[in-house]
Scaffold this active site. Sequence first.
Site, PDB file in Angstrom:
ATOM      1  N   SER A   1      36.484  31.913  11.954  1.00 43.02           N
ATOM      2  CA  SER A   1      35.459  32.254  10.975  1.00 43.02           C
ATOM      3  C   SER A   1      34.189  32.684  11.694  1.00 43.02           C
ATOM      4  CB  SER A   1      35.152  31.052  10.087  1.00 43.02           C
ATOM      5  OG  SER A   1      34.028  31.288   9.266  1.00 43.02           O
TER       6      SER A   1
ATOM      7  N   ARG B   1      37.318  24.104   7.084  1.00 45.66           N
ATOM      8  CA  ARG B   1      37.990  25.400   7.033  1.00 45.66           C
ATOM      9  C   ARG B   1      39.411  25.245   6.488  1.00 45.66           C
ATOM     10  NH1 ARG B   1      37.453  30.862   6.630  1.00 45.66           N
ATOM     11  NH2 ARG B   1      38.237  32.041   8.418  1.00 45.66           N
TER      12      ARG B   1
ATOM     13  N   GLU C   1      41.751  33.411   2.668  1.00 42.91           N
ATOM     14  CA  GLU C   1      41.204  33.212   4.009  1.00 42.91           C
ATOM     15  C   GLU C   1      42.168  33.566   5.136  1.00 42.91           C
ATOM     16  OE1 GLU C   1      38.222  32.626   4.698  1.00 42.91           O
ATOM     17  OE2 GLU C   1      37.350  31.778   2.903  1.00 42.91           O
TER      18      GLU C   1
ATOM     19  N   THR D   1      33.031  29.340   1.150  1.00 37.51           N
ATOM     20  CA  THR D   1      33.567  30.651   0.813  1.00 37.51           C
ATOM     21  C   THR D   1      34.958  30.560   0.217  1.00 37.51           C
ATOM     22  OG1 THR D   1      34.072  32.841   1.752  1.00 37.51           O
ATOM     23  CG2 THR D   1      34.573  30.926   3.122  1.00 37.51           C
TER      24      THR D   1
ATOM     25  N   GLY E   1      28.472  36.954   4.524  1.00 40.86           N
ATOM     26  CA  GLY E   1      28.547  38.293   5.094  1.00 40.86           C
ATOM     27  C   GLY E   1      29.674  38.538   6.069  1.00 40.86           C
TER      28      GLY E   1
ATOM     29  N   THR F   1      30.704  35.272   0.633  1.00 41.14           N
ATOM     30  CA  THR F   1      30.577  33.859   0.965  1.00 41.14           C
ATOM     31  C   THR F   1      29.271  33.435   0.316  1.00 41.14           C
ATOM     32  OG1 THR F   1      31.724  34.243   3.062  1.00 41.14           O
ATOM     33  CG2 THR F   1      30.374  32.284   2.970  1.00 41.14           C
TER      34      THR F   1
END
Length: 621
Positions: free
Chosen positions: A492, A112, A467, A446, A513, A428
């Site tokens: 997330s 991430r 993000e 993503t 999604g 994503t």
Amino acid sequence: MPGLRRRLAASTAVLALSVMGGAVMNPASADPRETTKEAVATGYGGAVSTVDPEASATAIEVLRNGGNAVDAAVAAAATLGVTEPYSAGIGGGGYFVFYDAKTGKVGTIDGRETAPATMPPTAFVNPATGTFYTFAELVSSGVSVGVPGTPATWERALERWGTLDLDEALEPAIKVANRGFVVDETFRQQTLDNKVRFSAFTPTSELFLPGGDAPAVGSVFHNQDLAKTYRLLAKEGTDAFYGGPLAAEIAATVQDPPKDPTWVAPAPVPPATTPVSIPAVPGYLTTADLAAYRTIDQEPTHVNYRGYDVYGMAPSSSGGTTVGEALNILEPFDLAGMSDAGALHHYLEASALAFADRGAYVGDPAFFDVPTEVLTDPVFGKERSCQIDPDTAAIKPVPAGNVTSYDGVCPVPPAAAADETDTENISTTNLTVADKWGNVVEYTLTIEQTGGSGIVVPGRGFLLNNELTDFSYTSTNPDDPNRIEPGKRPRSSMSPTIILHEGEPFLALGSPGGSTIITTVLQTILNRVDLGMGIFDALAAPRAAQRNTVNVTAEPDFITLYGSQLAPYGHNLVPAGDAFTSAAEIGAATAIEFGPGGSMTAVAEPLRRGGGSAMVVRPAK
């Protein structure tokens, strides 16, 4: 492994299009462009499902040439960075879940993005007004860009479980970027959806709006800049991304977004009444932030649901805890014995309860004490299941549960919670890969918004993420687990999931999604395990998402089929879709189900996001 590399390089007959029985060889061309998509492929020796036929063909080629599932997954992900640049790429991040057939264990990598070290909690406040920037302003800005984790994830996955080096895994994607791919309706429409903000940034408009318009359907789109960037990573490894000239260029782009000084907002399209504002707010990311980035190896979440072992992604993702908790909430109920409406009612209510706990308790565990073990504890789930009235939907939002005191006995319901604003966007991508040895990869990656921040790094061919809008950036609550903090990973909903039965792979699945990723994965499991659907029908069935809000977001077909049946329970269904996309759909899942004798059924979307691409190595033994 040089031998494998030579075999990859020597392979001139790329797998052609997947058919219902599997992938076949195409003798007509030494290097065909993959265009046709098939949603189902059944066979042996390995399988893949992605949203894109080029990426699926890349993975199959790697598997055919002796690579394992991790090698194929990284190669496919790199190809998606070329063909699905608005959903994924090296400017973003993601979560990688791997089942190791040798050990029978599931491992994960948290890749991430992180907030820059100098980013203050007030970063999203406009200093000129003292109020928060609007979401539309933030998504096209430098301040929304987190430190990318995708290149580091690829390198770590290959190091930990793969057989290829990064340079070998990048070869197929470099080829696709150089010779180009055929533009489909989805790519053109996503470009048009972003035309206003893409046109505001000079390098973005030059790459994705040649001549001022989105590329035409059927044309061939090349990305030589990205091929050059990939070649740099192939030669020097990810040190070339997290340091050196490229890192300096990324930081400079974030700190001074390359907005076209002549850009003027076009007239608003009704029903909008004001022009789109793109202030291109400068961000905080520095070369030091890039140099300091690290992926995290961590244990998966785990719950047992009706005899199936369900493994998912632990925080910083909320996917594993929320899917796992919802399954634990549903466990006491005989969903298979209910009517469709009854089972869906319980699914929607369980989702709301799990989302309440997600909002209250899940964030980056490096900054917040996330009660992961409690949230996935079946006793806690049983206690939360007491809140489901079999005949009536609860008033939303429902309150979070008590994670410090629970015993599985029905408690007195606590006070109602405040509604949570959801800023996690839908764009994503997800891929599922299995190899002949039984290894399985589920990988969700993503750049957040469709088109990320809208900012291409000049001359490098890739978009940067946005993000950091996944933080609860308008929250003033110091106890919010997802508030902005320097170095923190935003929460997330990515939910790459691998399910075992009696110690062997049964099903791997995931989806894009935004926060509906959780409900997409959960509903697909419900469809397959409880409602007796085959995996294709389970994935293709119309979807609805209850995220602890007053209304249930649903696809039009779901409303047509179940709206009148769910209305007596008190569920109010509203069509899916948002201001940034033209599609009223939820998710774009991929999955592989494992059958007897080593058979595999790869399944992709038949329609959502233009349909996906499922392939297998051999249609027969």
